[in-house]
Structures are given as structure tokens and as C-alpha cells.
Write an enzyme that holds these catalytic residues in place. Structure first.
Site, mmCIF file in Angstrom:
data_model
loop_
_atom_site.group_PDB
_atom_site.id
_atom_site.type_symbol
_atom_site.label_atom_id
_atom_site.label_comp_id
_atom_site.label_asym_id
_atom_site.label_seq_id
_atom_site.Cartn_x
_atom_site.Cartn_y
_atom_site.Cartn_z
ATOM 1 N N LYS A 50 6.171 -29.571 15.801
ATOM 2 C CA LYS A 50 7.040 -30.759 15.737
ATOM 3 C C LYS A 50 8.181 -30.529 14.744
ATOM 4 C CE LYS A 50 6.471 -35.787 14.903
ATOM 5 N NZ LYS A 50 5.453 -36.833 14.688
ATOM 6 N N SER A 107 4.998 -40.717 17.746
ATOM 7 C CA SER A 107 6.260 -40.032 17.629
ATOM 8 C C SER A 107 6.207 -38.567 18.045
ATOM 9 C CB SER A 107 6.783 -40.122 16.193
ATOM 10 O OG SER A 107 5.869 -39.517 15.288
ATOM 11 N N SER A 124 0.592 -41.118 15.802
ATOM 12 C CA SER A 124 1.617 -40.324 16.479
ATOM 13 C C SER A 124 1.136 -39.054 17.138
ATOM 14 C CB SER A 124 2.735 -39.966 15.506
ATOM 15 O OG SER A 124 3.594 -41.051 15.394
#
Ligand code: GLN
Length: 445
Positions: free
Chosen positions: A52, A127, A151
């Protein structure tokens, strides 16, 4: 390192899939740089990883999908990245996400929204939506995300894969860009539970560079990957189940019945402080975020917009650098910390967090695991919630508690809706009982 020909083929095929992907999940690749990494030999050999865009990789951009860090290059790697490479893992690229990991849909990104591989009109969750969608599309074996309130687990549920959040402190946060420091964890996503366990085994442990990391004796790998069902499992009652998507409820009940048939003791529980978890979570995380994000001032980090004086520089840099959702959180966080409102909001929320922690601590005295839906609803439409932050915040109603408490949990892909959309269920265990969680998940395969 020299790549074997089979490994070269695997990487070439992943590279091709990334270039053909329509999900917008991968924002940068680094296939050509892998041979320069000092890749070791270990249990992650030949496993590919996507990371990420809020976890640092030395000499790669680290933007958190925000304008304020656009083109910023990290001078060092996160501890997890170093450990993956030392143990044979190959870092192939970086994934799209909500700006500074704030969101539940991966729409708040300067790179545009991530699309759900099961239906491009729908969100992939957030997210860490890029990390989840990429795994669903087989763009790598494993991906890392961050889980502050769900997330990793929520996008894993929306994309039909495993998504694991560890006990707070078990995996070093060094090199993870801070969102809400007392909630933040690095989580792991994959289609293969074994790959999640291997990665956890490698990246967990005390790190002197993260003072909140915990020196907890690590389990051996064989114990983590056993199959063993818990004796007692807590489940929720109908009043909550009736308020969620009915197809998710049906999946949930089918697993509950499966467990009953296996003679596991099922205990119906009232989720402690269920109505209060969302407000408590958002008050505390916004307060922490407002403090953490004060470092992006145009002087020390990232981009700067020069003004006629220092004040104008700060105002313009931050006004143009952050998008609306991040600004909303900085302002709300500053408000709940301000002297007139500190007692009414921040200090009260801290007390509620303590009560929630105590209630779960007590619950786990009489049960090994709790089973919950991961999300109250199926993946929703891109654009559908962006303008309604409160609705977006409720996507996390079943996930934030594990971050308030600090205990581990995992999304398991459990079924498909009649329209072919993934449904995930969530296993939760007491802090430091990752073994219970993995053993439970394993026996459901
Ligand atoms: N959706 C939650 C939020 O927006 C969770 C974020 C996260 O876990 N990083 O705060």
C-alpha cells in the site's frame, strides 16, 4: 539476485496482468528493480508482494495518494519491507488507497477510484482497496495494507479474499505513515491463508525502531498453521442481524449452523457498546490524525506552495495539498481537542474506549472467538457515498472495535451474493491469540 526462469515467467505474467488490469489498483510497479534488491532465502521465497502506498520502500515514491506528498520519495524502508525482502519476498509494486488511509471505499485518491474486480461500477472497499482488488485479480500473491478501523478487512470482504489485522504492536509500524497511531496496524491480504500466516510469521516481532511494538514470544510456524476449531464462539443476536444486508445475514447464519453441527458451543452475545463504537472511533482517530498530519506543513515534508509570508505558505500548502475528507478530519480532530471541548469529546471518548476494552477482555474470559459479519452491506456504487461521510463511516461498524480494543481479526471469504458479489465474515480473537484465529480460519477451509 538472479531469477530462475520459472520465477521470471511468473513475474512477467504478473507484469502483463497489471498492465491489462482495469481496476486501477496498482499505481506503480518495480518489476525491473527486483534484481537490485538484496533478496534473501526464506519462507517467502518466490512470493510476490504489492505494498500500500502508505508503507515506505526505500527510493520509491510514498504519496499516501495525496497531493501534499505527490512525488515524495522515501529515504528508507519500513521494517516489514526489509523483513519481507530478507526472507525471499519480491516487492513488485505499490497500491492505490484512500488518501492517508482515510476512507472505506478507495475513492479519495489523487489517482482516481479503485474499481471492484467483481463489478467495475462498484467500490473495492477501503482504505486498502488497491491491495485487495490486486489480489482478487491475481496481480500478486500477497499484499500489505494498513488497518486503523477496518481498512484491510472491509476491502478484503468486498473483494472476496482473506484480510488479516494483527494485535496492536505485534507488527512494527516503523515506516507506516501515521494516521491514528494508537489504532494503526499493518495488515496482510491474500487468497491463500497459508501465505498470510507465513508473512505474519516473518514480519511480526519486536522492533527497536517502533517503541509500541511488543516483545511477545513468537509461535512456531507449524502451530500457527494447524487446523483446530475453538470450543466456544460468541455470535450476535437477531436485532443487529436484521439491520444488515439479508444475504450477508444468511451467510452468517449458515456458518453459525455449520459450527453448531460441529458441536461447538455457540453463545449469543450483546456486542458491548455497539452504538458507541463509531462515534468513539471517529472522535479518537480524528484527534490523533489532526496531530499526526500537522507535520505536512510545506517546510519539512512534501510539497510547498510559497506565499507572501509564512502563514500564507502554511495555509495554501495545506489547503491545496489535502482533499476534503482529510481536511474534514483535521478540523474535527482539532475541534475535539480544543480546550473548550476536550472534556466533552476527546476525554469522554478515551473513557468509553477503556470501557469497551474492559468489556471485550471480560468476554474473552468465557469464549475463544467471536464471529461477526465483516461489513453490514455488499460493495456499493462508486460515487454513491462520497458526498455522505456519515454513511461512509458506518461501513466500519463491525470492524472498528478490534482497533479500539487492539485485538486481532481476520476476514474470511465466505460466499457470493445472488448477483455474484463477495461476502466476507470476520473471526475475532483475544489479543495475542493470532494462533486461535488462524487455526479457526484454517478449519473452515
Ligand atoms: N474506514 C475507516 C476510516 O476511514 C478505516 C480506515 C483505516 O482502517 N485506515 O477511518
Amino acid at each position: 539476485m538472479d531469477l530462475s526462469s520459472s520465477l521470471k515467467d511468473k513475474l512477467l505474467s504478473e507484469k502483463k496482468k497489471v498492465s491489462e488490469s482495469k481496476s486501477n489498483s496498482v499505481i506503480r510497479t518495480r518489476f525491473s528493480k527486483i534484481t537490485n534488491d538484496k533478496v534473501g532465502n526464506g519462507i517467502l521465497s518466490e512470493k510476490s508482494f504489492l505494498i500500500k502506498d502508505n508503507i515506505a520502500i526505500k527510493n520509491e515514491e510514498l504519496t499516501c495518494c495525496s497531493n501534499i506528498l505527490k512525488k515524495y520519495v522515501s529515504p528508507y524502508s519500513a521494517t516489514v519491507v526489509d523483513k519481507i525482502i530478507q526472507n525471499g519476498g519480491l516487492i513488485t509494486g505499490q497500491t492505490n488507497c484512500d488518501e492517508f488511509a482515510m476512507g472505506s471505499s478507495s475513492e479519495y485518491s489523487i489517482f482516481g477510484p479503485v474499481k471492484n474486480p467483481f463489478n467495475e461500477k462498484l467500490v473495492a472497499g477501503g482504505s486498502s482497496g488497491g491491495s485487495a482488488a490486486a489480489i482478487a485479480e491475481n496481480l500478486s500473491d500477497i499484499s500489505l495494507g494498513s488497518d486503523t478501523g477496518g481498512s484491510v478487512r472491509q476491502p478484503a470482504a468486498f473483494c472476496g479474499i482473506y484480510g488479516f489485522k494483527p494485535t496492536y504492536g505485534r507488527i512494527s509500524r516503523y515506516g507506516l505513515v501515521s494516521h491514528a497511531s494508537s489504532f494503526d496496524t499493518i495488515g496482510i491480504m491474500s487468497k491463500q491463508l497459508d501465505d498470510i500466516i507465513k508473512t505474519f510469521y516473518v514480519i511480526s516481532g519486536k522492533d527497536n525502531k517502533d517503541s509500541t511494538s511488543v516483545d511477545y514470544p513468537s509461535e512456531n510456524f507449524e502451530d500457527l498453521s494447524k487446523k483446530s476449531l475453538p470450543n466456544v464462539v460468541g455470535v450476535i443476536k437477531n436485532d443487529i442481524l436484521d439491520s444488515i444486508d439479508q444475504e450477508i445475514k444468511e451467510c452468517y447464519m449458515s456458518l453459525v449452523n455449520e459450527l453448531k453441527a460441529k458441536n461447538i458451543e455457540i453463545v449469543e452475545i450483546d456486542l458491548p457498546f455497539f452504538k458507541h463504537v463509531i462515534p468513539t472511533y471517529y472522535i479518537l482517530t480524528m484527534a490523533e490524525a489532526s496531530s499526526n498530519l500537522s507535520r505536512y506543513d510545506g517546510i519539512r515534508y512534501g510539497n510547498r506552495i510559497n506565499g507572501k509570508d509564512l502563514n500564507e505558505l502554511y495555509v495554501d500548502t495545506r489547503s491545496k495539498g489535502f482533499s476534503d475528507e482529510v481536511k474534514r478530519r483535521i478540523m474535527t480532530g482539532t475541534y475535539v481537542l480544543s480546550s473548550g471541548y476536550y472534556d466533552a469529546y476527546f476525554s469522554k471518548a478515551l473513557k468509553v474506549r477503556r470501557l469497551i476494552q474492559k468489556s471485550y477482555h471480560d468476554l474473552f474470559k468465557s469464549m475463544d472467538s467471536i464471529l461477526l459479519p465483516t461489513t453490514p452491506e455488499l460493495p456499493f456504487e462508486i460515487g454513491g457515498r462520497k458526498k455522505d461521510p456519515l454513511k461512509m463511516y458506518f461501513a466500519d461498524v463491525f470492524t472498528v472495535t478490534s482497533n479500539l480494543v487492539g485485538n486481532p481479526s481476520i476476514n474470511i471469504p465466505y460466499g457470493l451474493s445472488k448477483n455474484g458479489l463477495p461476502i466476507g465474515l470476520q473471526l475475532i480473537s483475544n489479543s495475542f491469540k493470532e494462533e486461535t484465529l488462524f487455526n479457526f480460519a484454517h478449519s473452515l477451509k
